[in-house]
Design a protein around this motif. Structure first.
Motif, PDB file in Angstrom:
ATOM      1  N   LEU A  49      60.657   2.550 -46.091  1.00 36.67           N
ATOM      2  CA  LEU A  49      61.301   1.436 -46.959  1.00 36.67           C
ATOM      3  C   LEU A  49      61.101  -0.225 -46.659  1.00 36.67           C
ATOM      4  O   LEU A  49      61.148  -1.690 -46.535  1.00 36.67           O
ATOM      5  CB  LEU A  49      62.183   1.887 -46.383  1.00 36.67           C
ATOM      6  N   GLY A  53      60.242  -2.110 -49.335  1.00 35.13           N
ATOM      7  CA  GLY A  53      61.123  -2.799 -49.477  1.00 35.13           C
ATOM      8  C   GLY A  53      60.280  -4.174 -49.904  1.00 35.13           C
ATOM      9  O   GLY A  53      61.128  -4.898 -51.167  1.00 35.13           O
ATOM     10  N   PRO A  54      59.973  -5.112 -49.308  1.00 34.03           N
ATOM     11  CA  PRO A  54      59.772  -6.610 -48.816  1.00 34.03           C
ATOM     12  C   PRO A  54      58.980  -6.497 -49.863  1.00 34.03           C
ATOM     13  O   PRO A  54      59.246  -7.360 -51.046  1.00 34.03           O
ATOM     14  CB  PRO A  54      59.403  -6.704 -48.014  1.00 34.03           C
ATOM     15  N   ARG A  55      58.103  -5.073 -50.875  1.00 38.96           N
ATOM     16  CA  ARG A  55      56.976  -5.673 -51.774  1.00 38.96           C
ATOM     17  C   ARG A  55      57.451  -5.290 -52.875  1.00 38.96           C
ATOM     18  O   ARG A  55      57.086  -5.984 -53.841  1.00 38.96           O
ATOM     19  CB  ARG A  55      55.959  -4.796 -51.250  1.00 38.96           C
ATOM     20  N   ASN A  56      58.497  -4.905 -53.235  1.00 36.74           N
ATOM     21  CA  ASN A  56      58.622  -4.576 -54.332  1.00 36.74           C
ATOM     22  C   ASN A  56      61.011  -4.847 -54.642  1.00 36.74           C
ATOM     23  O   ASN A  56      61.366  -4.631 -55.170  1.00 36.74           O
ATOM     24  CB  ASN A  56      59.042  -3.216 -54.310  1.00 36.74           C
ATOM     25  N   LYS A  57      61.195  -6.638 -53.771  1.00 34.59           N
ATOM     26  CA  LYS A  57      62.431  -6.762 -53.457  1.00 34.59           C
ATOM     27  C   LYS A  57      63.285  -7.262 -54.543  1.00 34.59           C
ATOM     28  O   LYS A  57      64.346  -6.530 -55.199  1.00 34.59           O
ATOM     29  CB  LYS A  57      62.531  -7.900 -52.789  1.00 34.59           C
ATOM     30  N   ASP A  58      62.122  -7.515 -55.399  1.00 33.99           N
ATOM     31  CA  ASP A  58      62.524  -8.151 -56.817  1.00 33.99           C
ATOM     32  C   ASP A  58      62.460  -7.371 -58.170  1.00 33.99           C
ATOM     33  O   ASP A  58      63.977  -7.126 -58.594  1.00 33.99           O
ATOM     34  CB  ASP A  58      61.228  -8.728 -57.788  1.00 33.99           C
ATOM     35  N   LEU A  60      64.182  -3.671 -56.958  1.00 32.35           N
ATOM     36  CA  LEU A  60      64.891  -3.803 -56.516  1.00 32.35           C
ATOM     37  C   LEU A  60      66.256  -3.922 -56.867  1.00 32.35           C
ATOM     38  O   LEU A  60      67.524  -3.779 -57.087  1.00 32.35           O
ATOM     39  CB  LEU A  60      64.766  -3.917 -54.755  1.00 32.35           C
ATOM     40  N   ARG A  61      65.972  -5.575 -56.735  1.00 29.47           N
ATOM     41  CA  ARG A  61      67.341  -6.671 -57.448  1.00 29.47           C
ATOM     42  C   ARG A  61      67.537  -6.509 -58.732  1.00 29.47           C
ATOM     43  O   ARG A  61      68.261  -5.613 -59.030  1.00 29.47           O
ATOM     44  CB  ARG A  61      67.000  -8.064 -56.960  1.00 29.47           C
TER      45      ARG A  61
END
Length: 66
Positions: A49, A53-58, A60-61
Protein backbone atom coordinates in the motif's frame (compact mmCIF):
# COMPACT_ATOMS: atom_id res chain seq x y z
CA UNK A 1 13.75 -21.86 24.45
CA UNK A 2 11.30 -21.89 27.33
CA UNK A 3 7.95 -20.17 27.38
CA UNK A 4 6.17 -19.54 30.65
CA UNK A 5 2.40 -19.26 30.66
CA UNK A 6 0.07 -18.03 33.35
CA UNK A 7 -2.14 -20.63 34.99
CA UNK A 8 -5.07 -19.39 32.92
CA UNK A 9 -3.10 -19.59 29.67
CA UNK A 10 -1.91 -23.09 30.52
CA UNK A 11 -5.43 -24.26 31.25
CA UNK A 12 -6.75 -22.72 28.02
CA UNK A 13 -3.95 -24.40 26.08
CA UNK A 14 -4.65 -27.72 27.78
CA UNK A 15 -8.37 -27.46 27.02
CA UNK A 16 -7.69 -26.65 23.37
CA UNK A 17 -5.25 -29.55 23.07
CA UNK A 18 -7.82 -31.94 24.55
CA UNK A 19 -10.53 -30.60 22.21
CA UNK A 20 -8.27 -31.17 19.20
CA UNK A 21 -6.82 -34.46 20.49
CA UNK A 22 -3.33 -32.99 20.13
CA UNK A 23 -0.46 -32.25 22.45
CA UNK A 24 -0.18 -28.87 24.11
CA UNK A 25 3.15 -28.43 22.32
CA UNK A 26 1.56 -29.02 18.92
CA UNK A 27 -1.22 -26.52 19.62
CA UNK A 28 1.25 -23.90 20.89
CA UNK A 29 3.56 -24.34 17.90
CA UNK A 30 0.62 -24.03 15.49
CA UNK A 31 -0.47 -20.84 17.26
CA UNK A 32 3.00 -19.34 16.88
CA UNK A 33 3.12 -20.24 13.17
CA UNK A 34 -0.33 -18.68 12.63
CA UNK A 35 0.68 -15.52 14.50
CA UNK A 36 3.88 -15.09 12.48
CA UNK A 37 2.10 -15.75 9.18
CA UNK A 38 -0.70 -13.29 9.98
CA UNK A 39 1.70 -10.54 11.02
CA UNK A 40 4.07 -11.03 8.09
CA UNK A 41 1.06 -10.84 5.73
CA UNK A 42 -0.01 -7.59 7.40
CA UNK A 43 3.49 -6.17 6.92
CA UNK A 44 3.54 -7.17 3.23
CA UNK A 45 0.14 -5.53 2.65
CA UNK A 46 1.29 -2.34 4.38
CA UNK A 47 4.45 -2.24 2.23
CA UNK A 48 2.43 -2.76 -0.95
CA UNK A 49 0.00 0.00 0.00
CA UNK A 50 2.87 2.36 0.72
CA UNK A 51 4.13 1.84 -2.83
CA UNK A 52 0.87 1.47 -4.74
CA UNK A 53 -1.21 4.04 -2.87
CA UNK A 54 0.67 7.11 -4.10
CA UNK A 55 0.93 5.67 -7.63
CA UNK A 56 -2.82 5.14 -7.82
CA UNK A 57 -4.15 7.99 -5.71
CA UNK A 58 -6.34 9.35 -8.54
CA UNK A 59 -7.89 5.91 -9.12
CA UNK A 60 -8.44 5.41 -5.40
CA UNK A 61 -10.09 8.83 -5.16
CA UNK A 62 -12.44 8.00 -8.05
CA UNK A 63 -13.31 4.66 -6.48
CA UNK A 64 -14.05 6.42 -3.22
CA UNK A 65 -16.35 8.84 -5.03
CA UNK A 66 -18.27 6.03 -6.79
Amino acid sequence: MNVRFTDEETEALRAQAVAEDRSMQDVARAAVREYVERHSHHDRVAEALAVLGPRNKDLLRRLGDA
